[in-house]
Enzyme design. Sequence first.
Site, PDB file in Angstrom:
ATOM      1  N   ALA A 190      48.626  45.585  36.817  1.00 34.69           N
ATOM      2  CA  ALA A 190      49.711  45.789  37.783  1.00 34.69           C
ATOM      3  C   ALA A 190      49.161  46.082  39.177  1.00 34.69           C
ATOM      4  O   ALA A 190      49.909  46.292  40.121  1.00 34.69           O
ATOM      5  CB  ALA A 190      50.609  46.939  37.324  1.00 34.69           C
TER       6      ALA A 190
ATOM      7  N   PHE B  99      46.422  45.367  42.569  1.00 32.03           N
ATOM      8  CA  PHE B  99      46.299  44.334  43.606  1.00 32.03           C
ATOM      9  C   PHE B  99      45.673  43.052  43.038  1.00 32.03           C
ATOM     10  O   PHE B  99      46.318  41.988  42.997  1.00 32.03           O
ATOM     11  CB  PHE B  99      45.463  44.941  44.743  1.00 32.03           C
ATOM     12  N   ILE B 100      44.451  43.132  42.558  1.00 31.02           N
ATOM     13  CA  ILE B 100      43.771  41.931  42.072  1.00 31.02           C
ATOM     14  C   ILE B 100      44.427  41.445  40.777  1.00 31.02           C
ATOM     15  O   ILE B 100      44.647  40.239  40.580  1.00 31.02           O
ATOM     16  CB  ILE B 100      42.262  42.207  41.864  1.00 31.02           C
ATOM     17  N   GLY B 101      44.772  42.396  39.903  1.00 32.48           N
ATOM     18  CA  GLY B 101      45.365  42.047  38.614  1.00 32.48           C
ATOM     19  C   GLY B 101      46.624  41.215  38.762  1.00 32.48           C
ATOM     20  O   GLY B 101      46.832  40.235  38.033  1.00 32.48           O
TER      21      GLY B 101
ATOM     22  N   ASP C   7      47.447  54.145  29.376  1.00 29.45           N
ATOM     23  CA  ASP C   7      46.128  54.446  29.932  1.00 29.45           C
ATOM     24  C   ASP C   7      45.053  53.789  29.077  1.00 29.45           C
ATOM     25  O   ASP C   7      45.139  53.797  27.850  1.00 29.45           O
ATOM     26  CB  ASP C   7      45.924  55.968  29.957  1.00 29.45           C
TER      27      ASP C   7
ATOM     28  N   LEU D 149      40.070  45.219  34.481  1.00 27.50           N
ATOM     29  CA  LEU D 149      40.110  45.589  35.900  1.00 27.50           C
ATOM     30  C   LEU D 149      40.483  47.056  36.098  1.00 27.50           C
ATOM     31  O   LEU D 149      40.339  47.585  37.203  1.00 27.50           O
ATOM     32  CB  LEU D 149      41.148  44.736  36.657  1.00 27.50           C
TER      33      LEU D 149
ATOM     34  N   ALA E 112      40.636  50.673  36.824  1.00 27.80           N
ATOM     35  CA  ALA E 112      39.641  51.608  37.350  1.00 27.80           C
ATOM     36  C   ALA E 112      40.279  52.439  38.454  1.00 27.80           C
ATOM     37  O   ALA E 112      41.225  52.002  39.108  1.00 27.80           O
ATOM     38  CB  ALA E 112      38.444  50.844  37.914  1.00 27.80           C
TER      39      ALA E 112
ATOM     40  N   TYR F   4      31.597  56.323  42.171  1.00 22.00           N
ATOM     41  CA  TYR F   4      32.322  55.071  41.923  1.00 22.00           C
ATOM     42  C   TYR F   4      31.339  53.950  41.551  1.00 22.00           C
ATOM     43  O   TYR F   4      31.529  53.243  40.559  1.00 22.00           O
ATOM     44  CB  TYR F   4      33.135  54.680  43.166  1.00 22.00           C
TER      45      TYR F   4
ATOM     46  N   ARG G 289      30.144  43.109  56.477  1.00 17.05           N
ATOM     47  CA  ARG G 289      30.672  43.039  55.121  1.00 17.05           C
ATOM     48  C   ARG G 289      31.095  41.605  54.814  1.00 17.05           C
ATOM     49  O   ARG G 289      31.216  40.780  55.708  1.00 17.05           O
ATOM     50  CB  ARG G 289      31.908  43.949  54.972  1.00 17.05           C
TER      51      ARG G 289
HETATM   52  N1  LIG Z   1      39.646  45.567  45.901  1.00 15.52           N
HETATM   53  C1  LIG Z   1      38.337  45.427  46.085  1.00 15.52           C
HETATM   54  O1  LIG Z   1      37.868  45.206  47.210  1.00 15.52           O
HETATM   55  C2  LIG Z   1      37.383  45.523  44.923  1.00 15.52           C
HETATM   56  C3  LIG Z   1      36.014  45.315  45.150  1.00 15.52           C
HETATM   57  C4  LIG Z   1      35.135  45.426  44.081  1.00 15.52           C
HETATM   58  C5  LIG Z   1      35.596  45.695  42.817  1.00 15.52           C
HETATM   59  N2  LIG Z   1      36.937  45.900  42.605  1.00 15.52           N
HETATM   60  C6  LIG Z   1      37.378  46.212  41.251  1.00 15.52           C
HETATM   61  O2  LIG Z   1      38.471  45.376  40.909  1.00 15.52           O
HETATM   62  C7  LIG Z   1      39.352  46.081  40.025  1.00 15.52           C
HETATM   63  C8  LIG Z   1      40.780  46.027  40.541  1.00 15.52           C
HETATM   64  O3  LIG Z   1      40.827  46.649  41.806  1.00 15.52           O
HETATM   65  P1  LIG Z   1      42.101  46.576  42.757  1.00 15.52           P
HETATM   66  O4  LIG Z   1      41.604  46.413  44.149  1.00 15.52           O
HETATM   67  O5  LIG Z   1      43.088  45.626  42.218  1.00 15.52           O
HETATM   68  O6  LIG Z   1      42.627  48.074  42.637  1.00 15.52           O
HETATM   69  P2  LIG Z   1      44.111  48.616  42.281  1.00 15.52           P
HETATM   70  O7  LIG Z   1      44.038  50.094  42.427  1.00 15.52           O
HETATM   71  O8  LIG Z   1      45.130  47.868  43.054  1.00 15.52           O
HETATM   72  O9  LIG Z   1      44.254  48.214  40.751  1.00 15.52           O
HETATM   73  C9  LIG Z   1      43.727  48.973  39.715  1.00 15.52           C
HETATM   74  C10 LIG Z   1      44.826  49.152  38.688  1.00 15.52           C
HETATM   75  O10 LIG Z   1      44.285  49.893  37.584  1.00 15.52           O
HETATM   76  C11 LIG Z   1      45.248  50.836  37.173  1.00 15.52           C
HETATM   77  N3  LIG Z   1      44.526  51.929  36.502  1.00 15.52           N
HETATM   78  C12 LIG Z   1      43.696  52.845  37.063  1.00 15.52           C
HETATM   79  N4  LIG Z   1      43.234  53.677  36.124  1.00 15.52           N
HETATM   80  C13 LIG Z   1      43.777  53.287  34.946  1.00 15.52           C
HETATM   81  C14 LIG Z   1      43.676  53.750  33.628  1.00 15.52           C
HETATM   82  N5  LIG Z   1      42.923  54.812  33.323  1.00 15.52           N
HETATM   83  N6  LIG Z   1      44.360  53.110  32.654  1.00 15.52           N
HETATM   84  C15 LIG Z   1      45.139  52.029  32.951  1.00 15.52           C
HETATM   85  N7  LIG Z   1      45.278  51.548  34.204  1.00 15.52           N
HETATM   86  C16 LIG Z   1      44.603  52.169  35.185  1.00 15.52           C
HETATM   87  C17 LIG Z   1      45.970  51.253  38.440  1.00 15.52           C
HETATM   88  O11 LIG Z   1      47.253  51.779  38.188  1.00 15.52           O
HETATM   89  C18 LIG Z   1      46.001  49.950  39.216  1.00 15.52           C
HETATM   90  O12 LIG Z   1      47.208  49.245  38.987  1.00 15.52           O
HETATM   91  C19 LIG Z   1      38.794  47.492  39.886  1.00 15.52           C
HETATM   92  O13 LIG Z   1      38.008  47.538  38.723  1.00 15.52           O
HETATM   93  C20 LIG Z   1      37.897  47.631  41.105  1.00 15.52           C
HETATM   94  O14 LIG Z   1      36.842  48.547  40.871  1.00 15.52           O
HETATM   95  C21 LIG Z   1      37.841  45.832  43.630  1.00 15.52           C
END
Ligand SMILES: NC(=O)c1ccc[n+]([C@@H]2O[C@H](COP(=O)([O-])OP(=O)(O)OC[C@H]3O[C@@H](n4cnc5c(N)ncnc54)[C@H](O)[C@@H]3O)[C@@H](O)[C@H]2O)c1
Length: 371
Positions: free
Chosen positions: A11, A13-15, A59, A79, A81, A182, A250
């Site tokens: 749910a 951003f990337i997901g 969770d 994803l 985290a 992190y 970056r």
């Molecule tokens: N956005 C970036 O620039 C970037 C860069 C490198 C890596 N990442 C990795 O990509 C992944 C997605 O990142 P994003 O930017 O979409 O972040 P985001 O915060 O939008 O999405 C992460 C989702 O994980 C869910 N979440 C967090 N902890 C949880 C748990 N314990 N159980 C179930 N759900 C949980 C959150 O509710 C959230 O919806 C992450 O693993 C992040 O580390 C992101």
Amino acid sequence: MPERILITGGAGFIGSHLARRLLRDGNVVRALDSLVEQVHGGCRRPAYLEDDVELVVGDVRDREAVDQALREIDVVVHLAARVGVGQSMYEVADYASANTHGTGVLLQAMMKRPPRKLVVASSMSIYGEGLYRDVGGRVRPGTERSREQLEGARWELQDEDGRTLEPIPTAEWKPPALASQYALGKFDQERMCLLFGSAYSVPTVALRLFNVYGPDQALSNPYTGVLAIFAARLLNGRPPLIFEDGEQRRDFVSVADVAHGCALAIAHDGADGQALNIGSGSRTTVAEIARRLAAILDGRGCEPVITGKYRFGDVRHCFADVGAAQRLLGYAPAVELEAGMLELARWLEGRVSEDRVEAAAAELAAHGLTI
Ligand SMILES: NC(=O)c1ccc[n+]([C@@H]2O[C@H](COP(=O)([O-])OP(=O)(O)OC[C@H]3O[C@@H](n4cnc5c(N)ncnc54)[C@H](O)[C@@H]3O)[C@@H](O)[C@H]2O)c1
């Protein structure tokens, strides 16, 4: 052939972008997400999540929820985290629990019925500083800046004789230099999944994502996503706040390209068992990206403020060498920065957002994490 794909953190951003992409390709998508308050506000299903995504609210540390989410799944994309680099330095237990322990629970649950494929999101943060070359042309992995140097605002990396090193694209062979809780947690996630994959013969790929940007990144979360953080400031008529002198470089990669890279890793076997960079393959300074965003959000064009401060754990330059992803997966970033930023600006138009950036910066300072 359509597959049933589980996206943990689906749910987010990337997901949500990946889910849309996978649905478009004809797959069935389920998301397991705890809807973290900091990301989702009122912990409701986000409006941007496609209706066709089956959302299991739970969770990743909760074995029952994970078992339910894994039912009849062919492919898992992990994803979920906590994603704030600075925040991880004082919410240590929660980051270790959600990111490392959570991955452990997911992997143990998958042993019962291993998926056809596992993809995990790793991060450029595991590299620490990117790669550099010295004046003699030698590549220098593992060079860092000393505290004394940073206190003197000498931002660039130098050799022993004080000559500035030249940043070059970072390739996967660069040894990790984990500079935040992190980053340590992302490295755990990456290695745990790859180990699981080789032990249980599950084709597994770790994607080291660079700075991902695009529509639907949480503006409410002041701890991650440099463009979203700058946007939240600009939408409130305030200038972006930039650490150091703004000349740090970056790799800003569109979320559409990241979703594409992930879809390729699911569909092809060329990268199985490996960790690969997913970036744009180009570099931009932080000051430049802030100025461009301000200009695009016309009418609110505030000049960014260069604070000259340093955040513990920040690196000077890091941008991706995407050669391996190109070779092994046929990955080619397709979204130019200009086009990606225009799309972001269209999404930002008319949006309101609380600016929590100064409060987050004050929190870092209170923990002694800025100089
Ligand atoms: N956005 C970036 O620039 C970037 C860069 C490198 C890596 N990442 C990795 O990509 C992944 C997605 O990142 P994003 O930017 O979409 O972040 P985001 O915060 O939008 O999405 C992460 C989702 O994980 C869910 N979440 C967090 N902890 C949880 C748990 N314990 N159980 C179930 N759900 C949980 C959150 O509710 C959230 O919806 C992450 O693993 C992040 O580390 C992101």
